[in-house]
Design an enzyme around this catalytic site. Structure first.
Site, PDB file in Angstrom:
ATOM      1  N   ASP A  67       0.813  -1.218   0.000  1.00 30.62           N
ATOM      2  CA  ASP A  67       0.000   0.000   0.000  1.00 30.62           C
ATOM      3  C   ASP A  67       0.845   1.266   0.000  1.00 30.62           C
ATOM      4  OD1 ASP A  67       0.928  -0.494   2.556  1.00 30.62           O
ATOM      5  OD2 ASP A  67      -1.026  -0.792   3.439  1.00 30.62           O
ATOM      6  N   ASN A 136      -7.412  -2.717  14.496  1.00 30.28           N
ATOM      7  CA  ASN A 136      -8.819  -2.947  14.132  1.00 30.28           C
ATOM      8  C   ASN A 136      -8.963  -4.133  13.171  1.00 30.28           C
ATOM      9  OD1 ASN A 136      -7.872  -1.990  11.719  1.00 30.28           O
ATOM     10  ND2 ASN A 136      -9.191  -0.192  11.616  1.00 30.28           N
ATOM     11  N   HIS A 138      -7.207  -4.572  10.332  1.00 29.55           N
ATOM     12  CA  HIS A 138      -6.932  -4.343   8.909  1.00 29.55           C
ATOM     13  C   HIS A 138      -5.665  -5.055   8.461  1.00 29.55           C
ATOM     14  CE1 HIS A 138      -4.669  -0.363   9.951  1.00 29.55           C
ATOM     15  NE2 HIS A 138      -3.776  -1.270   9.638  1.00 29.55           N
ATOM     16  N   GLU A 143      -9.720  -1.827   5.496  1.00 31.43           N
ATOM     17  CA  GLU A 143     -10.303  -1.495   6.790  1.00 31.43           C
ATOM     18  C   GLU A 143     -11.577  -2.311   7.021  1.00 31.43           C
ATOM     19  OE1 GLU A 143      -8.786   0.355   8.789  1.00 31.43           O
ATOM     20  OE2 GLU A 143      -7.738   1.973   7.761  1.00 31.43           O
TER      21      GLU A 143
HETATM   22  C1  F6R Z   1       1.590  -1.554   6.233  1.00 28.04           C
HETATM   23  C2  F6R Z   1       0.189  -1.939   6.324  1.00 28.04           C
HETATM   24  C3  F6R Z   1      -0.563  -1.950   7.597  1.00 28.04           C
HETATM   25  C4  F6R Z   1       0.267  -2.322   8.825  1.00 28.04           C
HETATM   26  C5  F6R Z   1      -0.596  -2.324  10.090  1.00 28.04           C
HETATM   27  C6  F6R Z   1       0.210  -2.635  11.327  1.00 28.04           C
HETATM   28  O1  F6R Z   1       2.051  -1.625   4.878  1.00 28.04           O
HETATM   29  O2  F6R Z   1      -0.361  -2.237   5.320  1.00 28.04           O
HETATM   30  O3  F6R Z   1      -1.639  -2.850   7.465  1.00 28.04           O
HETATM   31  O4  F6R Z   1       0.836  -3.573   8.622  1.00 28.04           O
HETATM   32  O5  F6R Z   1      -1.183  -1.063  10.244  1.00 28.04           O
HETATM   33  O6  F6R Z   1       1.124  -1.606  11.538  1.00 28.04           O
HETATM   34  P1  F6R Z   1       2.211  -1.662  12.694  1.00 28.04           P
HETATM   35  O7  F6R Z   1       3.185  -2.739  12.302  1.00 28.04           O
HETATM   36  O8  F6R Z   1       2.863  -0.297  12.675  1.00 28.04           O
HETATM   37  O9  F6R Z   1       1.506  -1.965  13.967  1.00 28.04           O
END
Ligand code: F6R
Length: 246
Positions: A67, A136, A138, A143
């Site tokens: 992303d 959450n 995702h 989301e």
């Molecule tokens: C990152 C992504 C997000 C993260 C998720 C967890 O490319 O797509 O889904 O993997 O938000 O983030 P952290 O590791 O910072 O807790």
């Protein structure tokens, strides 16, 4: 599904790096699906070390990132392209032209999503897709919602994701409100999934994703249907899943 329970963040990072390195050693020209966020940083550090020591080479690897924020230039220090350059690509022998991140500056983000989906498809989808897990539930920027989006698409970020990411920006107002993300279908087409989670604030999401109902309200729960998922987590992140299975 295989679960590795590691004692802390460092052990989790080493285990995740070993699984990625094993993939690259077994298939040097593999396609790696990569993630940003704080969780994989330790694994990337370990891979950089092994690359410098000559134990693993990315010379033939292609990468596809999950992303990118919409509206951020690649040079912006919070863009996911910048994250990948500074946390991995600039320090290993991957060819710049073999790395793929959606463009956050495309005039037509919907067309950029279609282009990106085609890039991933033309590469044959990921051999190994690394995922972090949002609090959450995702994955990528998919989301919680009322359906599982299939292909790469433009998404409105939720309040909870904007709040979680505000720590990296001057204020929550500076966090981009949209992102381009691989869809759930894009992710599920990876041959192997490696999902990493660390810390007590992920314990609920881990439990709901892997022991709860499969629902788009908890996007990661779809992974229960994938035939080859490895969860690498520390004890804190696994505490509630363990209780659920006790
Ligand atoms: C990152 C992504 C997000 C993260 C998720 C967890 O490319 O797509 O889904 O993997 O938000 O983030 P952290 O590791 O910072 O807790």
């Amino acid at each position: 599904m295989r679960i590795y329970c590691e004692k802390d963040y460092n052990a989790m990072s080493r285990r995740a790096a070993a699984i990625i390195a094993a993939q690259v050693v077994a298939k040097p020209d593999c396609v790696l699906g990569l993630a940003t966020g704080s969780t994989p940083v330790g694994a990337y550090k370990q891979l950089i070390e092994w690359n410098k020591q000559g134990d693993v080479s990315f010379a033939e690897v292609h990468s596809v990132n999950l992303d990118e924020y919409y509206g951020l230039a690649p040079e912006h220090d919070q863009s996911y392209r910048y994250f990948m350059q500074t946390n991995l690509f600039d320090h290993v022998d991957i060819a710049a032209e073999n790395t793929n991140v959606p463009s956050g500056l495309a005039d037509d983000p919907v067309a950029e999503c279609a282009r990106y989906e085609q890039v991933v498809a033309d590469l044959g989808y990921a051999d190994l897709q690394l995922l972090g897990l949002g609090r959450n539930g995702h994955i990528g920027f998919n989301e919680p919602c009322d359906h599982f989006p299939v292909a790469t698409h433009l998404v409105d970020l939720t309040e909870s994701t904007i709040d979680a990411n505000a720590r990296f920006f001057a204020s929550a107002d500076d966090v981009p409100k949209q992102a381009l993300t691989m869809g759930i279908g894009t992710i599920m087409k990876a041959r192997k999934i490696l999902i990493v989670a660390s810390g007590a604030d992920k314990a609920d999401a881990v439990q709901r994703a892997f022991a709860g109902p499969i629902t788009p309200e908890m996007p990661a729960s779809i992974l229960q249907l994938h035939p080859d998922v490895t969860l690498v987590a520390d004890e804190a992140a696994l505490s509630k899943l363990k209780e659920a299975n006790a």
